[in-house]
Design an enzyme around this catalytic site. Structure first.
Site, mmCIF file in Angstrom:
data_model
loop_
_atom_site.group_PDB
_atom_site.id
_atom_site.type_symbol
_atom_site.label_atom_id
_atom_site.label_comp_id
_atom_site.label_asym_id
_atom_site.label_seq_id
_atom_site.Cartn_x
_atom_site.Cartn_y
_atom_site.Cartn_z
ATOM 1 N N GLU A 121 4.826 -9.861 8.899
ATOM 2 C CA GLU A 121 4.449 -8.513 8.787
ATOM 3 C C GLU A 121 4.072 -7.893 9.892
ATOM 4 O OE1 GLU A 121 2.226 -7.797 5.332
ATOM 5 O OE2 GLU A 121 3.787 -8.816 3.969
ATOM 6 N N HIS A 237 -0.058 3.688 4.646
ATOM 7 C CA HIS A 237 1.261 2.631 4.625
ATOM 8 C C HIS A 237 2.548 3.294 5.184
ATOM 9 C CE1 HIS A 237 3.995 -0.623 3.818
ATOM 10 N NE2 HIS A 237 2.912 -1.340 3.639
ATOM 11 N N ARG A 286 0.702 -0.871 11.630
ATOM 12 C CA ARG A 286 0.742 0.165 10.616
ATOM 13 C C ARG A 286 0.707 1.562 11.154
ATOM 14 N NH1 ARG A 286 -1.661 -2.695 5.166
ATOM 15 N NH2 ARG A 286 -0.104 -4.073 4.825
ATOM 16 N N HIS A 347 -3.227 4.515 2.119
ATOM 17 C CA HIS A 347 -3.197 2.858 1.594
ATOM 18 C C HIS A 347 -4.333 2.480 1.362
ATOM 19 C CE1 HIS A 347 -1.498 -0.745 0.899
ATOM 20 N NE2 HIS A 347 -1.508 -1.322 1.871
ATOM 21 N N ARG A 382 -6.076 -1.821 10.087
ATOM 22 C CA ARG A 382 -5.963 -3.086 9.473
ATOM 23 C C ARG A 382 -4.709 -3.765 9.713
ATOM 24 N NH1 ARG A 382 -8.189 -4.173 4.098
ATOM 25 N NH2 ARG A 382 -10.206 -2.966 3.850
#
Length: 537
Positions: A121, A237, A286, A347, A382
């Site tokens: 990811e 997100h 992100r 998010h 994050r």
């Protein structure tokens, strides 16, 4: 006047991954545990987590991958504000935490040969994200933990919202005041309260978070005397299913594991959004991807971009991402033949209640774990799929810290708690708050907008007693919004999730530091020197 009382060694607030893990660990350590949730045990945020758990398991990782590399990726994503010791401690505990979870019954997807399937990811330099049910990892984690809690007879008090912490004369926590669904107050006497209440996604009109994510724990901690930090860093997100400009509440997430399987972001003309933006392209962190989408949307005068996963084919996409596929079909999109419309949405919080990696806060007897906590793991942004890992690790560590502090005689006697009076607070109009925060405190902020947001929130708030769940939630959202806006106004730079259009550069000389906030004696938010927390690992 309270209608009833109960007692425990530790009250755990929340039934997400951090709360349930903490409760199970505390129970195994012989503590009397009571878990409290304002809804049902199944209605937390954990079950909505799609991607997986980022972890480097012994004998099941890419060649050259390691816990150290996972930590390095975490620090890189955190844009200069991670605490290296906290990152190292939490990431190193990850393999053991996942092993305990599997022993409690969690089943992860397997690859050929019997090893766990892994994906990659955003921000990760290796395939190290293990998953369950394709894209239903959170649901499996929740199922396993709830089953273990019920089998272990961990008591769960449903339908009760935590209002405020109670204190002993020493200032240490000695319990919790709660309200039931009818507004009847009750007191839970305990020398330890562990906040595992999740985040603050309901600050915004559109979010990936469920309705329960209303910053309850953040408000409880501030009113109890704890400090919060990094609250200006809210992660949007980048790929949330776009269903129209008027979408409100929880919106379907399109996990970035789809990009990990080769999907790419394109605009309406078919041009790659991430080309030339970052070395990792569509798998950049992100904050980078969300900012790039926001720029492209502004440049093209549109509301969204597209995620092209048509290379996977219909059957493969449906098997690998059943949750995303169902959401797309419900919205009239066939991901096998057409790109998926996506846009950023609120998010995860990157900051929260300042705590050690063992969950200890500035207030004796008050602990925090999971998204509500600011442990130093996330910094300004994050890393994908570190969230479930953090909950598993910190939940267990916090439970052990409670047991150790209780055995050492460091906690208060709950029999000496102050009178449990219902508090009053500023309660804003939630619709006005959400629209205001979305307009002025989303991706792209400036001094004029932040000042307008503060003024609007003050104008729409009424000071009144917190007699209902909605008033408690709205007051918590109002306090969290003020903390976020105050910190965002102070930080005159752009870093990670915090983008100041009037200060677009990152300033490591002045701003490579966190901004702790605390309520002063008059109830106003004020910046404080970084507190020294007990038990730093």
């Amino acid at each position: 006047m309270t209608a009833w009382e109960a007692a425990a060694d530790v009250v755990v607030v929340g039934t997400g991954v951090a709360g349930l893990t903490a409760a199970l660990e505390a129970r195994a350590l012989g503590l009397r545990v009571l878990v409290v949730t304002k809804v049902t045990a199944e209605d937390g945020n954990t079950r909505w987590a799609q991607g997986g758990v980022a972890v480097v398991l012994p004998g099941e990782h890419d060649p050259g991958d390691s816990v150290h590399r996972h930590a390095a990726d975490t620090v890189a994503a955190g844009a200069g504000l991670c605490e290296a010791d906290a990152v190292a401690a939490i990431i190193a505990d990850g393999p053991a935490a996942v092993t305990r979870l599997r022993e409690r019954g969690a089943v992860f997807d397997a690859a050929e040969g019997g090893r766990l399937a892994r994906t990659r990811e955003g921000g990760h330099s290796a395939f190290r994200v293990v998953h369950a049910g394709g894209d239903a990892t959170g649901a499996e984690v929740e199922r396993a933990l709830l089953t273990a809690a019920r089998d272990g007879r961990v008591p769960v008090l449903e339908g009760h919202i935590a209002v405020r912490a109670l204190h002993a004369r020493s200032g240490a926590v000695a319990g919790l005041l709660v309200l039931d669904a009818h507004g009847v107050p009750g007191v839970l006497r305990a020398p330890a309260v562990l906040l595992a209440t999740g985040g603050l996604g309901q600050l915004y009109a559109a979010t990936t978070n469920p309705e329960v994510a209303t910053a309850d724990g953040l408000a409880i901690a501030l009113r109890a005397g704890a400090a919060v930090a990094d609250v200006e860093f809210v992660q949007f997100h980048p790929t949330v299913l776009y269903t129209g400009r008027d979408a409100r509440g929880r919106c379907p997430l399109v996990t970035e594991a789809v990009r990990g399987e080769g999907a790419v972001l394109v605009d309406a003309a078919g041009n790659r959004v991430m080309a030339g933006v970052h070395p990792l392209a569509d798998l950049a962190p992100r904050d980078v991807v969300a900012a790039a989408i926001t720029r492209r949307v502004a440049e093209t005068g549109t509301d969204h971009v597209y995620l092209d996963a048509t290379h996977l084919g219909g059957d493969a996409f449906r098997r690998r991402f059943p949750t995303v596929h169902a959401a797309c079909v419900a919205a009239g999109v066939d991901p096998a033949t057409e790109p998926i419309p996506v846009a950023p949405a609120a998010h995860f919080a990157c900051g929260g209640v300042m705590s050690t990696v063992d969950g200890r806060t500035w207030v004796t007897g008050l602990y925090a774990a999971g998204e509500v906590a600011r442990s130093g793991l996330h910094g300004a942004n994050r890393l994908a799929s570190n969230s479930l890992l953090e909950g598993l690790v910190m939940g267990a560590r916090a439970a052990r810290a409670v047991a150790g502090d209780l055995a050492a005689g460091l906690l208060a006697d709950p029999r000496h708690a102050e009178p449990a009076e219902l508090p009053a607070a500023a309660v804003p109009d939630r619709d006005v708050l959400q629209r205001t925060m979305t307009r002025y405190a989303g991706i792209g902020r400036d001094a004029t907008g932040l000042a307008a947001a503060l003024s609007t929130l003050d104008a729409c708030a009424v000071h009144r007693p917190l007699r209902t769940r909605q008033s408690v939630e709205d007051a918590a959202l109002g306090l969290a919004a003020h903390a976020l806006l105050t910190a965002a106004t102070e930080r005159t730079e752009s870093r990670g999730c915090h983008v100041r259009t009037d200060h677009p550069d990152t300033d490591d000389i002045s701003w490579r530091r966190s901004l702790p906030l605390r309520l002063d004696a008059s109830g106003h938010l004020d910046f404080v020197a970084t507190p020294t927390l007990r038990g730093v690992a």
